[in-house]
Write an enzyme that holds these catalytic residues in place. Structure first.
Site, short mmCIF file in Angstrom:
data_model
loop_
_atom_site.label_atom_id
_atom_site.label_comp_id
_atom_site.label_asym_id
_atom_site.label_seq_id
_atom_site.Cartn_x
_atom_site.Cartn_y
_atom_site.Cartn_z
N ARG A 1 114.84 9.34 -24.06
CA ARG A 1 115.64 9.08 -25.24
C ARG A 1 115.20 9.99 -26.38
NH1 ARG A 1 115.24 2.67 -24.64
NH2 ARG A 1 113.28 3.37 -23.80
N SER B 1 104.96 7.71 -21.69
CA SER B 1 104.54 6.41 -21.14
C SER B 1 103.82 6.52 -19.81
CB SER B 1 105.76 5.51 -21.01
OG SER B 1 106.48 5.55 -22.20
N ASP C 1 104.37 3.97 -24.68
CA ASP C 1 105.53 3.15 -25.09
C ASP C 1 105.11 1.77 -25.63
OD1 ASP C 1 104.75 2.46 -22.52
OD2 ASP C 1 106.76 2.37 -21.67
C1 BGC Z 1 102.40 3.49 -17.23
C2 BGC Z 1 102.16 3.03 -18.64
C3 BGC Z 1 103.47 2.58 -19.27
C4 BGC Z 1 104.16 1.56 -18.38
C5 BGC Z 1 105.49 1.08 -18.94
C6 BGC Z 1 103.15 2.45 -16.44
O1 BGC Z 1 103.48 2.94 -15.17
O2 BGC Z 1 101.17 3.77 -16.60
O3 BGC Z 1 101.58 4.04 -19.42
O4 BGC Z 1 103.21 2.02 -20.53
O5 BGC Z 1 104.37 2.12 -17.10
O6 BGC Z 1 106.37 2.12 -19.14
#
Ligand code: BGC
Length: 499
Positions: free
Chosen positions: A109, A178, A231
């Site tokens: 996004r 993320s 995130d």
């Molecule tokens: C990642 C995290 C992320 C989460 C939600 C996980 O697979 O390791 O860093 O916050 O997914 O998106």
């Protein structure tokens, strides 16, 4: 016809009828036997996924213990407890226009957020979503970041204020990335590993903001990464901006994770860490949490072994959207192999939320998904009911484990009500502060059954008196909007930022 002939015909007919009957009966017996086998498999699954409140409390304790261990030393736990370097959260005074780029799931996004300088007054927000082409998830760093930078550039140019006459000065970007990142500052960090099906070898161990900035430079986009966040951290920032009682954030979507506000003196692995607020947001990376108390089945073991990251992200593989459908598929496949209930093995991952929430008496949606998505027509009603039950068992376990994870955080920070017990006062009398957990992710927001199981377990674990003080608040686009807010908070020149 003579008497003998009549008798002979009658006997032949009777023998034939007996033979047909015995075939039919034999078939019925076999089919009953097979169905019993299917029911036994279902029972085994239910037992394997069972999460009575006692077990959930063990998970809560294990989560809190692992949080301590992860904060005590580097590598002290499977929970990485990563420093975010975010030591202040937006307070409402932020002003100006900031951009955010949110990368981390099946979509990315780009956002432009205009802040009015008063809490809760986000004047305007433009959001654009784009699916990430599958091939880019396993391509090269340059391909992925160039694709994103081009899109961001187009967005910036399209959305430019009509009042802007010339290209404004350097813009400030909040970058939500993320995946597990070892931050080196609030705006930089190194990718530890990929999750959620991404696999781009040449980014692991590299500075991710630099990868993006280089791509932006290649595309002629004058932008600086002011902040690099997970995130969950973005979600916490927006949650806290809207409600100052927000202490943690959880994402339950394609992947799952949580972050929370921690006192710096509890971050033992970082001796002498000083922040003006006395605290810092910790990105737990709880997807990698593991405990022997987690109810693990043979299907989880198989799924893990076949995944691109075996022995990693164990908690995530029991909870997150990317995996639940695959667990269900494996169960159905096993049932099909042992009792041929579908005529063919389900080879594609079913859409479990839609099947689970099919409330039509004939389970028409389940039939449609089997026909159109899994290419298995004519699934009998009793088998469709069985499919719904399998979805239920797997989703219930996921929702309840997520609830235990949340209570684990509350326990760690003394917000589970147990810390308030003083001489003679019962747990329910204990004074409990209003505690808000910001929450995002499609599994939670769009899958009602999952959400209900989570809430139910939260109340079971905490008890109603305590649970009423714990509020799970859905934020919208928090991961990205929060990053824009943090870009404003940490902007090198908030006055210089695009106004
Ligand atoms: C990642 C995290 C992320 C989460 C939600 C996980 O697979 O390791 O860093 O916050 O997914 O998106």
């Amino acid at each position: 016809m003579g008497r003998v002939a009549v008798v002979a015909v009658t006997v032949t007919v009777a023998v034939a009828a007996c033979a047909v009957a015995s075939v039919v009966v034999g078939r019925r017996v076999r089919s009953r036997r097979k169905w019993r086998r299917v029911l036994a498999l279902l029972e085994e699954l239910e037992e394997g996924c069972d999460t009575p409140v006692g077990r959930l409390r063990q998970v809560v304790d294990a989560m809190a213990v692992e949080m301590h261990a992860g904060l005590a030393s580097e590598g002290g736990s499977k929970l990485k407890m990563l420093l975010s370097f975010v030591d202040r959260l937006p307070n409402g005074s932020e002003k100006g226009t900031y951009y955010a780029l949110d990368l981390g799931g099946t979509n990315f996004r780009v956002l432009r957020v205009q802040l009015g300088g008063q809490r809760s007054s986000i004047l305007e927000k433009d959001v654009e979503r784009q699916p990430i082409p599958q091939h880019l998830m396993t391509s090269t760093s340059e391909n992925l970041f160039d694709f994103i930078a081009s899109d961001l550039k187009e967005f910036v140019e399209r959305e430019r204020d009509s009042s802007e006459t010339s290209l404004p000065r350097r813009r400030e970007l909040g970058f939500t990335f993320s995946f597990p990142v070892k931050q080196t500052s609030v705006s930089s960090g190194i990718l530890i590993k990929w999750t959620k099906g991404f696999h781009i070898e040449d980014v692991v161990g590299r500075e991710v903001s630099e990868c993006l900035e280089q791509a932006m430079a290649r595309k002629g986009l004058n932008m600086r990464v002011a902040i690099l966040v997970n995130d969950t951290v973005g979600t916490l920032a927006l949650g806290h901006y809207l409600d100052a009682d927000t202490v943690a954030a959880v994402i339950i979507g394609t992947g799952t994770n949580a972050c929370y506000w921690e006192r710096t003196d509890a971050i033992i692995k970082c001796q002498g860490l000083l922040t003006s607020s006395g605290g810092m947001v910790i990105n737990m990376e709880w997807g990698n949490f593991w405990s022997s108390h987690l109810p693990r089945t043979m299907y989880d073991i198989e799924l893990d072994a076949k995944s691109p990251n075996p022995n990693d992200q164990g908690f995530e593989k029991m909870i997150a959207g990317m995996y639940l459908g695959e667990i269900v598929r494996r169960v159905l496949q096993r049932m099909s192999q042992e009792a041929d209930i579908f005529g063919t093995d389900p080879s594609k991952t079913p859409m479990i939320a839609a099947m689970h929430e099919d409330d039509s008496p004939e389970l028409a949606e389940v039939a449609r998904i089997f026909r159109e998505v899994l290419e298995i027509p004519d699934v009998p009603l009793k088998v469709r009911k069985l499919v719904v039950k399998v979805c239920d068992v797997v989703t219930r376990r996921a929702g309840r484990l997520a609830a235990a994870g949340i209570v684990g955080i509350l326990k760690k920070i003394g917000r589970d009500g147990s810390g308030g017990i003083t001489g003679g006062r019962s747990r329910s009398d204990a004074r409990m502060r209003r505690t808000v957990v910001a929450i995002e992710g499609g599994l939670y927001t769009s899958y009602t059954m999952f959400r209900e199981y989570l809430h139910e377990a939260l109340i079971e674990i905490l008890g109603e008196d305590i649970a009423q003080h714990v509020i799970l608040k859905v934020t919208e686009d928090g991961s990205g909007t929060g990053a824009a807010l943090l870009a404003a908070t940490y902007s090198s020149n908030s006055v210089d930022s695009v106004q």
